[in-house]
Design an enzyme around this catalytic site. Structure first.
Site, PDB file in Angstrom:
ATOM      1  N   GLN A   1     -21.438  21.594  37.853  1.00  0.00           N
ATOM      2  CA  GLN A   1     -22.644  22.457  37.974  1.00  0.00           C
ATOM      3  C   GLN A   1     -22.860  22.615  39.419  1.00  0.00           C
ATOM      4  O   GLN A   1     -23.116  23.793  39.904  1.00  0.00           O
ATOM      5  CB  GLN A   1     -23.857  21.893  37.205  1.00  0.00           C
ATOM      6  CG  GLN A   1     -23.669  21.723  35.670  1.00  0.00           C
ATOM      7  CD  GLN A   1     -24.600  21.245  35.048  1.00  0.00           C
ATOM      8  OE1 GLN A   1     -25.299  20.068  35.622  1.00  0.00           O
ATOM      9  NE2 GLN A   1     -25.188  21.452  33.667  1.00  0.00           N
TER      10      GLN A   1
ATOM     11  N   GLU B   1     -28.295  16.724  11.028  1.00  0.00           N
ATOM     12  CA  GLU B   1     -28.332  17.306  12.576  1.00  0.00           C
ATOM     13  C   GLU B   1     -27.201  16.335  13.247  1.00  0.00           C
ATOM     14  O   GLU B   1     -26.697  16.729  14.231  1.00  0.00           O
ATOM     15  CB  GLU B   1     -29.619  16.898  13.309  1.00  0.00           C
ATOM     16  CG  GLU B   1     -29.917  17.432  14.620  1.00  0.00           C
ATOM     17  CD  GLU B   1     -31.113  16.935  15.054  1.00  0.00           C
ATOM     18  OE1 GLU B   1     -32.163  16.629  14.382  1.00  0.00           O
ATOM     19  OE2 GLU B   1     -31.364  17.208  16.242  1.00  0.00           O
TER      20      GLU B   1
ATOM     21  N   GLY C   1     -22.307  13.824   5.212  1.00  0.00           N
ATOM     22  CA  GLY C   1     -23.584  14.538   5.355  1.00  0.00           C
ATOM     23  C   GLY C   1     -23.264  15.864   6.297  1.00  0.00           C
ATOM     24  O   GLY C   1     -22.314  15.894   7.018  1.00  0.00           O
TER      25      GLY C   1
ATOM     26  N   GLN D   1     -21.144  15.962  34.629  1.00  0.00           N
ATOM     27  CA  GLN D   1     -21.166  17.186  34.465  1.00  0.00           C
ATOM     28  C   GLN D   1     -21.874  18.060  35.625  1.00  0.00           C
ATOM     29  O   GLN D   1     -21.540  18.960  36.124  1.00  0.00           O
ATOM     30  CB  GLN D   1     -21.905  17.830  33.044  1.00  0.00           C
ATOM     31  CG  GLN D   1     -21.108  17.427  31.950  1.00  0.00           C
ATOM     32  CD  GLN D   1     -21.312  16.045  31.375  1.00  0.00           C
ATOM     33  OE1 GLN D   1     -21.777  15.367  31.961  1.00  0.00           O
ATOM     34  NE2 GLN D   1     -21.253  16.010  29.933  1.00  0.00           N
TER      35      GLN D   1
ATOM     36  N   THR E   1     -30.230  24.136  36.827  1.00  0.00           N
ATOM     37  CA  THR E   1     -29.628  23.362  35.398  1.00  0.00           C
ATOM     38  C   THR E   1     -30.802  23.027  34.463  1.00  0.00           C
ATOM     39  O   THR E   1     -31.908  23.314  35.005  1.00  0.00           O
ATOM     40  CB  THR E   1     -28.840  21.983  35.402  1.00  0.00           C
ATOM     41  OG1 THR E   1     -29.750  20.987  35.730  1.00  0.00           O
ATOM     42  CG2 THR E   1     -27.925  22.108  36.669  1.00  0.00           C
ATOM     43  N   CYS E   2     -30.600  22.654  33.309  1.00  0.00           N
ATOM     44  CA  CYS E   2     -31.729  22.454  32.370  1.00  0.00           C
ATOM     45  C   CYS E   2     -32.770  21.241  32.942  1.00  0.00           C
ATOM     46  O   CYS E   2     -33.899  21.204  32.468  1.00  0.00           O
ATOM     47  CB  CYS E   2     -31.390  21.944  30.942  1.00  0.00           C
ATOM     48  SG  CYS E   2     -30.224  20.626  30.949  1.00  0.00           S
TER      49      CYS E   2
END
Lengths: 272, 433
Positions: free
Chosen positions: B129, B201, B198, B125, B55-56
């Site tokens: 995975q 991000e 807005g 999560q 995973t990351c």
């Protein structure tokens, strides 16, 4: 009578079990705890019905002859109304707060239950009278649930406003769910109480020769308050908080009607 | 199995704790890379079974030692193999990552599945995975008895921790807290109307989160309409800033994340909006710094206001609550670990052979005694001859199965044979008779 009391005591134990598992389910969200709580409540409700049915057969009437049996009927109606709310809204986390009402009234009923059934009053018979009293008790039960739900709504709103986001916050339902449950219970109460009052008026005309009794005025005021609760949000834009407060005030009017009015203002609605 | 060096289970990994992201990126696996490296390692006998969780935040290689990994340090060999596969010189990752064997490897996987090794403690999560990594390995034929059982157990353990502890009951990220709060006002968010102020991000993060949650009625109001339109490509509608006042009463939840230095929503704006909403609550998530919504809004009936500081405070409190659940979670994992190790231990070859011999000897003795009762005319010398013959018969019968168990170089195959023998002969490893 002994069988009726025995079944009543069994129902009380089952309700207590349902309450214990409801609390446990509130603390830790394990599905089996919820299933057990629901099963015990359903079983308790059926056994309680058996107790009322046997009691009714002995006295040849719906069990409202004296205060203890009417309290038992009230407790059964509370449990039933809660069951309807639960089915309608698929929400069980209010159980620990609503079931104690049924438990308390059934327990008092069992403790104060007379050994011998009271002698029947020939005046207080007939289907009209039976439906009048039964529906009035259902109305009281539904308003009692709405009273508890209004408080839960205020607790939840207070927690969100004051940022007190503890276990109770996470376990209680969302505001809109509580509001809908509150609305449903008031709806049941209004319909039951309106029909009960109408039947009561017809019965009074037949037996007393008049519609008038101070209790009638207070009851219609009570119904008006609750009808206002149902409509105030949509028609006047009242917030859920204001409606909850009004509903609680309505319940105090109900208590006033049930105690002061019954005991001191009218003598026609006293359990003898 | 008590000596870790004998354990067939190996783990080498690199996660966010010990390994910087730039190194982790170089050690990350795509499904194609997983397939390539695992097939090679199995072919060369380094591993008999293998699952890679990538995973990351982590790259972890779980394996069962293969026939070629008998001598030397199998963990070092595995780590070198992986680094060479990725073209990363091993000296560059020396001292980074972790290597475990046996119970430590199992414990690590269980902790990963339960979210105890995650960046956000308790996040779930990772369980999906791990499940996906296992599903991939098993569908490509790279798992057998041991890793099948290990990963099934890890998924069970992760699920138990999730269901039986409060480790994952409260959110610890700001968006997670915001969504939980919104769901305490409106249980079902999908049909609700969201107004995002807005198009930067933060707005984008919330927009994605809402779309992922099935929200259909999303409106974005921004000073630059084009940016709002760009954000609304997947769902929702963009409005120019001038329409803010008219959109406000329509919204159920307002997410404000503008860069304005002054409040863009005043108490009066909200009072007017709430009055038009017929008793429906209006929830504000003010994510702007400085604040976009007048703090006085919080005092209005039917209006709820949470600013970014409030959300951060709640997230921190929830983090502390999760920390308290680590102990109970570890108790569950230890229980599952002992269960798995008992199973693995039961597959050890020596106890299986002992049990097999015991079983055959018991049968031999019982049959011998029963037969002799019927042959009462035999002399003691004849009886002894028959007894020796029976013993010899049992030894001969057991010679080949014993060799097959003892001499198998592939640990997984050895364990599978032990399991098969236990099943076929109904062996009881605990019996001391």
């Amino acid at each position: 009578m002994a069988t009726s009391i025995l079944l009543g005591a069994t129902a009380l134990l089952l309700y207590l079990g349902a309450e214990a598992f409801s609390i446990a389910h509130l603390r830790q969200e394990k599905a089996w705890l919820g299933i057990l709580a629901r099963s015990l409540l359903t079983l308790g409700f059926l056994v309680h019905f058996g107790a009322l049915e046997i009691g009714g057969r002995i006295t040849h009437t719906v069990p409202y002859r004296d205060l203890p049996t009417s309290m038992s009927l009230f407790a059964w109606m509370v449990a039933g109304s809660y069951g309807i709310l639960r089915l309608r809204h698929r929400e069980g986390s209010t159980g620990p707060f609503l079931l104690p009402v049924a438990i308390l009234f059934l327990a008092i009923s069992l403790v104060t239950h007379p050994v011998q059934a009271p002698a029947p009053d020939p005046k207080l018979t007939g289907a009209l009278f039976a439906f009048h009293v039964t529906l009035a008790i259902l109305g009281y039960a539904a308003f009692t649930l709405s009273f508890v739900l209004a408080q839960l709504y205020l607790i939840q709103i207070h927690q969100i406003h004051r940022r007190k986001l503890g276990v109770l916050f996470s376990r209680l339902p969302a505001l809109d769910v509580l509001s809908r449950m509150h609305h449903t219970s008031i709806g049941i109460g209004v319909v039951a109480m309106t029909v009960a009052s109408t039947l009561g008026l017809l019965w009074a005309k037949q037996n007393w020769g008049t519609y008038w009794d101070p209790k009638v005025a207070v009851t219609f005021l009570l119904i008006a308050v609750y009808v206002f609760c149902l409509l105030a949000g949509r028609l006047l834009g009242w917030s859920g908080k204001r409606i909850a407060i009004l509903s609680i005030a309505g319940y105090f009017l109900l208590l006033f009607s049930y105690t002061i009015v019954n005991l001191f203002i009218t003598q026609e609605h006293v359990f003898r | 199995m008590s000596n870790p060096d004998e354990s067939p289970l190996l783990l080498v990994g690199w996660d966010f704790r010990q390994t910087p992201v730039e190194v982790r990126e170089r050690l990350a696996f795509t499904p194609e890379k997983i397939e390539a490296v695992v097939a090679r390692m199995r072919q060369e006998g380094l591993l008999a079974e293998c699952v890679i969780v990538s995973t990351c935040n982590r790259s972890e290689v779980y394996g069962v030692r293969g026939p070629a990994a008998v001598e030397g340090d199998p963990l070092l060999a595995l780590a070198r193999y992986i680094s060479e596969f990725h073209g990363v010189p091993h000296h560059e990752i020396e001292g980074l990552g972790f290597r475990h064997m046996g119970a430590d490897a199992v414990r690590h996987l269980f902790r990963v599945s339960a979210g105890l090794e995650s960046l956000a403690l308790g996040e779930h999560q990772i369980l999906g995975q791990v499940r996906e990594a296992f599903r991939f390995a098993s569908s490509t034929g790279h798992t057998r008895t041991v890793l099948n059982r290990l990963f099934q157990k890890a998924l069970e353990a992760g699920k138990r921790v999730r269901n039986e502890t409060g480790l994952n009951s409260r959110p610890i990220s700001i968006p997670g807290v915001a969504i939980e709060l919104a769901q305490k006002i409106y249980e079902d968010l999908a049909p609700r109307r969201f107004l995002i102020l807005g198009a930067g991000e933060t707005s984008s993060i919330f927009y994605d989160l809402l779309v992922a949650r099935g929200a259909k009625n999303i409106e974005v109001v921004n000073r630059t309409l084009e940016k709002a339109e760009a954000l609304c490509q997947r769902a929702g509608k963009a409005y120019p800033w001038e329409e803010l006042a008219s959109r406000l009463p329509q919204a159920d939840v307002v997410v404000s994340a503008t860069s304005s230095t002054e409040p863009v929503i005043t108490r009066e704006d909200v009072r007017r909006a709430v009055a038009q909403r017929r008793g429906q609550p209006l929830f504000f998530l003010d994510l702007g710094i400085p604040r976009n919504v007048d703090p006085g809004v919080a005092d209005l009936n039917n209006a709820f206001l949470y600013a970014v500081d409030d959300l951060q405070e709640i997230a921190e409190r929830n983090r502390q609550e999760r920390q308290r659940e680590v102990g109970p979670a570890m108790d569950i994992l230890e229980e599952e670990l002992q269960d798995f190790l008992a199973w693995l231990g039961s597959l050890a070859v020596v106890p299986t052979i002992t049990a097999l011999r015991r079983k055959f000897e018991t049968i031999r003795e019982a049959e011998f005694d029963r037969s002799l009762e019927k042959l009462s005319s035999l002399t003691p010398a004849d009886r002894e001859k028959i007894r020796l013959m029976a013993q010899s018969l049992v030894r001969s019968l057991l010679r080949r199965p014993t060799e097959a168990l003892k001499d198998e170089a592939d640990p997984t195959r050895r364990l599978e044979r032990a399991e098969a023998a236990q099943y076929l002969f109904d062996l009881d490893l605990d019996s001391k008779d």
